[in-house]
Design a protein around this motif. Sequence first.
Motif, PDB file in Angstrom:
ATOM      1  N   SER A  74     -20.848  27.714 -67.497  1.00 59.37           N
ATOM      2  CA  SER A  74     -20.736  28.549 -68.687  1.00 59.37           C
ATOM      3  C   SER A  74     -22.082  28.694 -69.359  1.00 59.37           C
ATOM      4  O   SER A  74     -22.949  27.814 -69.264  1.00 59.37           O
ATOM      5  CB  SER A  74     -19.721  27.959 -69.676  1.00 59.37           C
ATOM      6  OG  SER A  74     -20.151  26.690 -70.125  1.00 59.37           O
ATOM      7  N   LYS A 101     -18.428  32.660 -68.549  1.00 65.06           N
ATOM      8  CA  LYS A 101     -18.319  31.560 -67.602  1.00 65.06           C
ATOM      9  C   LYS A 101     -17.762  32.048 -66.283  1.00 65.06           C
ATOM     10  O   LYS A 101     -17.169  33.142 -66.206  1.00 65.06           O
ATOM     11  CB  LYS A 101     -17.451  30.436 -68.152  1.00 65.06           C
ATOM     12  CG  LYS A 101     -16.000  30.805 -68.390  1.00 65.06           C
ATOM     13  CD  LYS A 101     -15.235  29.618 -68.957  1.00 65.06           C
ATOM     14  CE  LYS A 101     -13.779  29.984 -69.231  1.00 65.06           C
ATOM     15  NZ  LYS A 101     -13.018  28.841 -69.772  1.00 65.06           N
ATOM     16  N   SER A 159     -19.507  33.443 -75.317  1.00 61.89           N
ATOM     17  CA  SER A 159     -19.705  32.721 -74.072  1.00 61.89           C
ATOM     18  C   SER A 159     -19.316  33.570 -72.872  1.00 61.89           C
ATOM     19  O   SER A 159     -18.523  34.514 -72.996  1.00 61.89           O
ATOM     20  CB  SER A 159     -18.880  31.428 -74.071  1.00 61.89           C
ATOM     21  OG  SER A 159     -19.020  30.728 -72.867  1.00 61.89           O
ATOM     22  N   THR A 205     -23.324  29.717 -73.275  1.00 66.12           N
ATOM     23  CA  THR A 205     -22.826  29.953 -74.631  1.00 66.12           C
ATOM     24  C   THR A 205     -23.980  30.166 -75.596  1.00 66.12           C
ATOM     25  O   THR A 205     -24.912  29.343 -75.648  1.00 66.12           O
ATOM     26  CB  THR A 205     -21.978  28.761 -75.108  1.00 66.12           C
ATOM     27  OG1 THR A 205     -20.929  28.525 -74.167  1.00 66.12           O
ATOM     28  CG2 THR A 205     -21.394  29.026 -76.488  1.00 66.12           C
ATOM     29  N   GLY A 232     -21.391  31.340 -80.789  1.00 63.28           N
ATOM     30  CA  GLY A 232     -20.331  30.798 -79.954  1.00 63.28           C
ATOM     31  C   GLY A 232     -19.817  31.718 -78.876  1.00 63.28           C
ATOM     32  O   GLY A 232     -18.922  31.346 -78.111  1.00 63.28           O
ATOM     33  N   SER A 261     -11.606  37.112 -72.154  1.00 64.68           N
ATOM     34  CA  SER A 261     -12.901  36.513 -72.453  1.00 64.68           C
ATOM     35  C   SER A 261     -13.995  37.565 -72.273  1.00 64.68           C
ATOM     36  O   SER A 261     -14.000  38.283 -71.269  1.00 64.68           O
ATOM     37  CB  SER A 261     -13.165  35.322 -71.522  1.00 64.68           C
ATOM     38  OG  SER A 261     -14.441  34.766 -71.751  1.00 64.68           O
ATOM     39  N   PRO A 262     -14.934  37.673 -73.259  1.00 62.18           N
ATOM     40  CA  PRO A 262     -14.892  37.017 -74.566  1.00 62.18           C
ATOM     41  C   PRO A 262     -13.847  37.657 -75.463  1.00 62.18           C
ATOM     42  O   PRO A 262     -13.446  38.792 -75.227  1.00 62.18           O
ATOM     43  CB  PRO A 262     -16.307  37.262 -75.100  1.00 62.18           C
ATOM     44  CG  PRO A 262     -16.716  38.551 -74.475  1.00 62.18           C
ATOM     45  CD  PRO A 262     -16.135  38.535 -73.095  1.00 62.18           C
TER      46      PRO A 262
END
Length: 978
Positions: free
Chosen positions: A745, A756, A754, A747, A752, A572-573
């Motif tokens: 999170s 978190k 994000s 975003t 989109g 992530s991301p």
Amino acid sequence: MPGARQWRRVMVVAGLALSAASGWAGGPRFITGTSGYATAGVPMAWYTNAPQYFTDPGDLSAAVTHAQADAMVAAAAAVWNIPTANVTLAKGGELVEHVEGNGTDANAYFNGTAMVFPADVQATNYASVQIPVIYDSDGSVIDMLLGSGASGVGECRRNAVVESVDSFGSTGTIQHAVILLDGLCVGSDPAQLTQMQYQLTRVFGRVLGLAWSQLNDNVFTGTPVATAAEMALWPLMHPMDLVCGNYAYQCMQNPFTLRPDDINALVTLYPVASSGGGKTQSSLNSVAVSGTVKFGSGQGMELVNVEVYRWIIGQDSTWEQYPAYSSTVGYLFQQNGGNPVNGVEPASENAGADTVAAESAWSVPYIATGAQGAGLFLRIESINPLYWGDYAAGAYQRPVIAMSGSVVGSGAGWVSLPAGASGTLGAAANNAAFNWCQSPDGTETNPATPSSMGWWNGSLCAADYTAWRKTAVNANTSWTIEVTALNDAGVGSVQKLQPVIGVWNQADATGTMPTVASQAVAMNSMVLGMTQLRVWAAAGASTYRIAIADQFGAGRPDFNYTARILYASGISPATLGSGGGQITISGTGFQAGNEVLIDGVRATVASWTSTQIVATAPSMATVGANGGTAVDVEVLDATTGGVTDIAAALTYNQGTKDVVALVSAPVSLETGNVAATPFAVRVYGADGVTPAKGASVSFVVAGSGGGAAVATGCGGGAGCVVKTDAAGLAQTPLMGIAPGSVTVSGTEMSGGASAKVTIADANAVQAATIGAATQYLAAGAAGNWGVSLTATQDGAAAAGVPVAWSTTGSGFTLAPVTPATQANGMEEVVAQVGAIASGSTNVVTGCAWPGVCANFTVYGVAASQWAIAVSSGGGQSVVKGVTPAVVTLLVTDGAGHAVPAAMVNVYQTSYAWEGACAANGVCASAPVIKVARSTAVSDGSGMVQVTPMEVPGVAQVVKIAAATGAGGFATTSVVVAP
């Protein structure tokens, strides 16, 4: 059949340091196995007591004629023709033709599968020619067998004499063997022929079925410096020669004289039942001794070397200074029973009997004593780790297992025997592993789940034991399993467990060979003691079944290991701008120093935990990627070579999609208070560098572990949308409102992207407990316990909590622990004490959090407190012909607590049945018909099992008395009525 068609040589090794390998002490070389023979665990001797050798009709070399060679062979064979062994080696004649591998007269060749010899040399001709001795005058046959150059002068210390015992009968006998003499190794120097005679003498011992022997091994190792007396007892069948000059025979006193240990091994295979015909009954003027060596759990401690010392009755009043005889614990035990990873071994590899008794047993059937007999005592020690493979002293494959505990000398006990008698001696190593096999591993049909951290400790604690685990893995992800065998000190070792690993899909049928991946040979890693298996990516997500076993099917209390699954589950991301940026890799089994590679290019790592790595990915240009094309992300452990890779895990974006990076977040939340550190993210443009002003960021707060919190920047709600400032920053303070953990999170709404984080509540109710927290152990005994601490937070299992362990008392040591608690909140450690102090209180403390601790306490019960009572089976009365039940004794501390590992002396006396006493007068004095004394050690429940002694077919009363400690005493009787 064991050893069949395996060409072997007599080797001389110089300048070798001790390293991992395997070996067994003197005795039989070949043992019948569990397949192909009527009875397993039987030493294999020749089918005839007069096997004959037949010599090559040619010359041995240009300098050594046929007659000279024959005289040398006869001298080597004659060494083994002794009166007390029922075997005679003699020349039976000559072979039909000179065996050659080169030239127009070549009659020996390799057909792509096996050597083809002239018909009279073949194993099928064993009834006529038992042992062909080939004079390989130009070395061509040896080169075909062992490879080009094997017959060269530089290889004479290894290959001057080569042998193969290549045929065995179905009844468990040796039928045929071939010996090759390298003519290139003998020339005009007479010492060369003497050297070959010495090597051939040792080979004849091997061909007769004798194993190598470890006895007074400091003659070989040089530590301590050997005395002349030790050298005089050093067996002719020692595994490796000394190198003190040009020729090995010059390093040995009387190189053509059998030592006592050689004679014992020969008599073991070829005993003489009665005198006559030039032979002397083996039992005359000799004694035999046998016994066991076991762990505290009762399992045999296979592969311990036993040395026997003598005190010859009537000669002097002192023990001989050096041992003269040896044996190996478990020499009749099955050495390769197979396992779920490798499958069932073929008949040629499973020598030995798969019985409990065979695993602990050793024996020395022939000890010369003279007419008066002798006293005997033992010394047990580890096998030299060099002694395995070609140097192993039996039908064994595995490397040496280091003895658990320390060397034991005369304290092992002694026995005095008259000539012709046999006796028994038992021994146990000091501070040996003590493990009652309370392992958390699952079964093949219900495997256990490893720690959520990816690390765990285990033990293959009993014979034929397999550890079963399962794990879920995402699609397109490769991963690595690592298992490291540990010695008694918790350090990686190649002299204990030989771990192998197999992997199946969980849905695959049980009882099959591994369907996904396997590592069937142990110790393939660069790390000491480690076996490693990389499992390649599958197209779909799956749950896998994992087996950990010993390569040779063994298991015992000192087969401990630590295991890891190195697995990257996600990133992530998943999208970055062309300039790169921060990524977080989730998974298991990570550790500090692990590297992150983006399509093979190293990223900069900022932090590591067992389940998460934070790194900065290089730019798209540095990686050499194309915009919109996904690249692989790999985690590499350079210390072990372990790798996990997620295919097509990261995409560099050249379009309009923004990039979101985490800036800050609270370390923890406190119910009712606003955290000092806000949750903040920064939004960049598609290049990953330029701050995105005015971007809309959606903040969401969700409970992930029972907790709750609010974003105070959102008016006290669970979420809201915030615009970024000129620096691309968006943030909100957080306040905890319920114990537990939450996930927050941020975003960027247009693309989109994000970031978190999961945050724990600081006011959580934390607790630590240890099950079975109080134990008792007999003073002076060694102990080994699996201690499991369970950590809970707010009543739920707390995973990933580091546990700090400490000890107080008489010398606890702790095996390596996993980095933190598993998914079930448990952390496991093995606590071991070498010899617990009398009356001591010994404590292992585990703290899951500062001040949140639990204790495991072991009391060393002083011998003065040991009490013993009959638990069951006392006062029995049966009729003649009915076997009495076992009598169970219970050792306690007087307060009702069972005491394991207490030594109990058991005395049994069988009196003849005298019926009821007369009405008047004194009862008749019953004659004693049998007495016995034995010792036992109470098991983990404080119990000792006693089998009532009986004289078959006789009415009798068996009185049983048991004593333990300073004053513990109990009696009972068993009546066997007419």
